[in-house]
Design an enzyme around this catalytic site. Structure first.
Site, short mmCIF file in Angstrom:
data_model
loop_
_atom_site.label_atom_id
_atom_site.label_comp_id
_atom_site.label_asym_id
_atom_site.label_seq_id
_atom_site.Cartn_x
_atom_site.Cartn_y
_atom_site.Cartn_z
N HIS A 156 0.81 -1.22 0.00
CA HIS A 156 0.00 0.00 0.00
C HIS A 156 0.84 1.27 0.00
CE1 HIS A 156 -4.04 -1.83 0.78
NE2 HIS A 156 -3.26 -2.84 1.10
N ASP A 369 3.27 9.45 -1.12
CA ASP A 369 2.11 8.68 -0.67
C ASP A 369 1.82 7.59 -1.69
OD1 ASP A 369 0.01 7.94 0.93
OD2 ASP A 369 -0.83 9.96 1.06
#
Length: 727
Positions: A156, A369
């Site tokens: 992730h 991110d």
């Protein structure tokens, strides 16, 4: 089965001492809750309470299997190695990572505990989906304990470039752990590329596109797929919440509580140094100081959920942010109009949706991110097609949400300009941008993400041994055809790949099954190969009445003793030029060699190092394109084939169908060149892909051994069909 560091619930004690479980926040939970409920899945993870054992239980339609963690585990495995070593390293060393052997030992031990928990409860052949950087060793541990499992892993967070990743003392162990999976998913194309490059640098395993060939004992390889699957959200669920009258009323109330400013700017993040909260506060503060924004007109609402509060870097960050907020409010707030409304706690989803509806501008300034689902949540909520998303280009979301106002958060002037652009953007442009953003989010929601990952995992990344039942049924139906053509590729289909192509031989059972098929009325068998026919005859030793095509259809031997091939003078000259180029390139690379075919030449790099092989292929392409621009180029497994005649296996199969007059055709192949043959199959034909990888074929088996079984089954069914007709 889903495996993650945390279960999707938090353990709470009521006033009377009874335990309750509450759904926990977080992007992974948000993404997977709908899938797990719909599929009746099992979730393995830590329940959020240290030094306490829990039995498996069910909550809100999901079966949960808790894994216990001690306080020592939390300090060393979680706060230490996961969040003070891997997290900063994988986020481009925005904060310096720490490397401690004791942390690594704890990480290995906890990963083993998770793997053991899965292995103990997984059904035979179960599909296991492991999540995130805390559990990167679990795939290999599961592979060794339960080789029957189909294993996927999704990362992730970003995967760093090799120059950063190589700092990790346990870099090879982490890669080996991940390579235990059949499919490794990443948020961005760049992340998957960084991973594959690290594998090549540290292990030298062959990679081709998204595929990595991992040694699996002896001369066997296991195919691992590493590619991007950008995660998303349950967009419809967020919109449904936004349309609720009570949440819309709460949205209006939020604006009232903030003094009804003209513009509300919203930031929603975990309190983490990767989120760029300090950068946005600096940009916003400078706009206030310059008088380009005033607190009576604009308020910044910053939600900063607590995160890893026992890690030193996070404690320092909280002090820094809260000091900046205090100074800004002291300098610029007025009574009833705060410059910054700061909230260091999380909110339930309903409150977040109300905040999204209240916000005119969503400000995402992450320095790095993996995805940033907050950006997608804001877009999904805005059914009114209003609001402006300001989005860092260093988020995975920026790859998809191109109609956002994209920024470089390190460039404070760029952030300031983007804030002013968003605040003053005309409504028609706001609506145009938001409509485009919403189409992207709703077309690529969490259901599409999970379906894409699982389809790739179960359909292309892992092929179980044996002959599937649906293939057996299709063979039985195919066997009833009046006239049947069985066309087979050779290398990788009925013969495993070997280092020396002259040593390739069909696996046991193929020759007998082919002879049985040839003895049956109405059945023809053909070999369709990229090899020259002389080479194919040498390694395949086909019976006389097997039809042969070689060099991807350039050479043909049908029911005649001669091979059909006619080269004109110009084609011969091209072959001579091509030979000089390829022989010179191959001569400079250890392990590379040139195979001569009647209508072309092949540069083989299987025995060369990965780097030298790729360089040789690039040079060959460039020189041939310059000297012989009309030459046909075809790429295979560590081979580059050049031909003076443009022919494909699809052309060869069409010729064979016409020659035999077959009503039905079965074609089996393993390579990208075989896709040309699958593409020309008719309705009622049978395409059989050997091994993993995307394919037009309708059926798939693991390897050549299964092809031998398929041919034997087809012979059995055909014999029974012929016998039934004679009765």
């Amino acid at each position: 089965m889903v495996v993650s560091n945390r279960l999707p619930v938090d353990h709470e004690l009521a006033e009377d001492g009874t335990a309750t479980w509450r759904a926990s926040p977080g992007g992974l939970v948000t993404a997977l809750e709908p899938l797990m409920r719909a599929s009746g899945g099992v979730w393995v993870g830590w329940p959020g309470v240290a030094d306490q054992e829990f039995e498996p239980f069910e909550n809100d339609g999901i079966s949960l299997v808790p894994v216990s963690l001690s306080q020592h585990d939390l300090e060393f495995y979680y706060e230490g190695f996961s969040n003070d070593t891997l997290w900063p390293l994988y986020h481009d060393v925005i904060s310096p990572p720490s490397f401690h052997r004791e942390w690594w030992d704890s990480y290995v031990e906890v990963n083993r505990r998770f793997a053991d928990a899965v292995a103990a409860v997984a059904a035979p052949g179960a599909t296991v989906w492991v999540h995130d950087y805390q559990l990167q060793l679990v795939p290999r541990m599961l592979r060794e304990a339960r080789p029957d499992l189909v294993i996927g892993f999704f990362n992730h967070i970003p995967f760093p470039p090799y120059g950063i990743y190589s700092q990790l003392p346990w870099r090879k162990q982490i890669l080996d752990g991940l390579l235990g999976a059949d499919l490794i998913g990443f948020q961005r194309v760049a992340d998957a590329g960084n991973f594959s490059r690290a594998v090549r640098r540290l292990f030298g395993y062959p990679t081709r596109g998204t595929a990595i060939d991992v040694p699996d004992g002896g001369q066997r390889f296991r195919r691992v797929v590493a590619r991007h699957f950008p995660i998303s959200i349950d967009a419809n669920a967020f919109e449904e919440l936004a349309r609720r009258p009570d949440i819309q009323a709460r949205s209006r109330q939020i604006r009232d509580e903030l003094g009804n400013p003209k513009t509300i700017i919203l930031g929603v993040d975990r309190l983490d140094y990767t989120k760029g909260i300090g950068h946005r506060l600096k940009a916003y503060g400078e706009l206030l100081a310059e008088g380009r924004l005033i607190a009576e007109d604009v308020t910044l609402v910053q939600v900063a959920s607590p995160s890893r509060e026992r890690v030193g870097a996070y404690m320092d960050l909280r002090d820094e942010i809260e000091l900046a907020v205090g100074r800004m409010n002291g300098d610029y707030s007025t009574i009833g109009h705060p410059a910054v409304s700061y909230h260091h706690h999380g909110y339930p989803r309903e409150e977040m949706v109300a905040l999204y509806l209240a916000a005119d501008v969503m400000l995402v300034t992450a320095l790095r991110d993996g995805m940033n689902l907050v950006a997608k949540e804001y877009v999904a909520v805005r059914f009114d097609e209003d609001g402006v998303l300001v989005l860092s280009e260093f988020t995975g979301a920026s790859d998809q949400l191109k109609q956002a106002v994209l920024i470089n958060p390190h460039d404070i002037e760029d952030v300031k300009s983007a804030i002013l652009l968003a605040v003053n953007m005309p409504k028609p442009e706001r609506k145009r941008r938001m409509r485009a953003l919403r189409r992207k989010v709703f077309d690529n929601d969490v259901a599409a993400w999970s379906a894409s990952f699982l389809e790739t995992l179960t359909g292309a990344a892992k092929v179980a041994p044996g002959v599937p039942e649906n293939l057996v049924a299709a063979l039985k139906e195919l066997s009833a055809a009046d006239t049947l053509l069985v066309a087979l590729d050779f290398d990788g289909t009925i013969a495993p790949y070997v280092d020396d192509p002259d040593e390739a031989r069909a696996v046991d059972g193929v020759a007998e099954a082919v002879r049985r098929l040839l003895d049956l009325d109405g059945v023809r068998v053909a070999y369709v190969s990229g090899r020259a026919l002389a080479s194919l005859r040498h390694v395949a030793e086909p019976p006389e009445n097997v039809l042969l095509t070689g060099s991807h259809g350039v050479e043909v031997k049908l029911d005649t003793p001669t091979i059909e091939l006619n080269l004109v003078a110009g084609e011969i000259e091209q072959l001579e030029t091509l030979g000089r180029v390829l022989e010179r390139i191959a001569g400079s690379v250890s392990g590379a060699w040139v195979e001569h075919k009647p209508a072309g030449l092949v540069l083989h790099t299987r025995m060369a190092s990965r780097e030298e092989g790729m360089a040789a292929q690039r040079e060959a392409r460039a020189q041939v394109e310059e000297l012989l621009p009309l030459m046909t180029v075809r790429e295979g497994k560590n081979v580059l084939e050049f031909s003076v005649r443009s022919r494909t296996k699809g052309d060869a199969l069409t010729l064979l169908r016409d020659h035999t007059g077959a009503d039905r055709v079965m074609y089996a192949g393993d390579d990208v060149t075989d896709e040309d043959a699958f593409a020309v199959l008719h309705a009622g034909d049978l395409g059989l892909k050997i091994g993993p990888g995307a394919s037009l074929a309708g059926f798939r088996v693991h390897g050549p051994e299964e092809v031998a079984q398929v041919l034997a089954l087809l012979a059995d069914f055909r014999s029974a069909a012929v016998a039934a007709r004679s009765r």
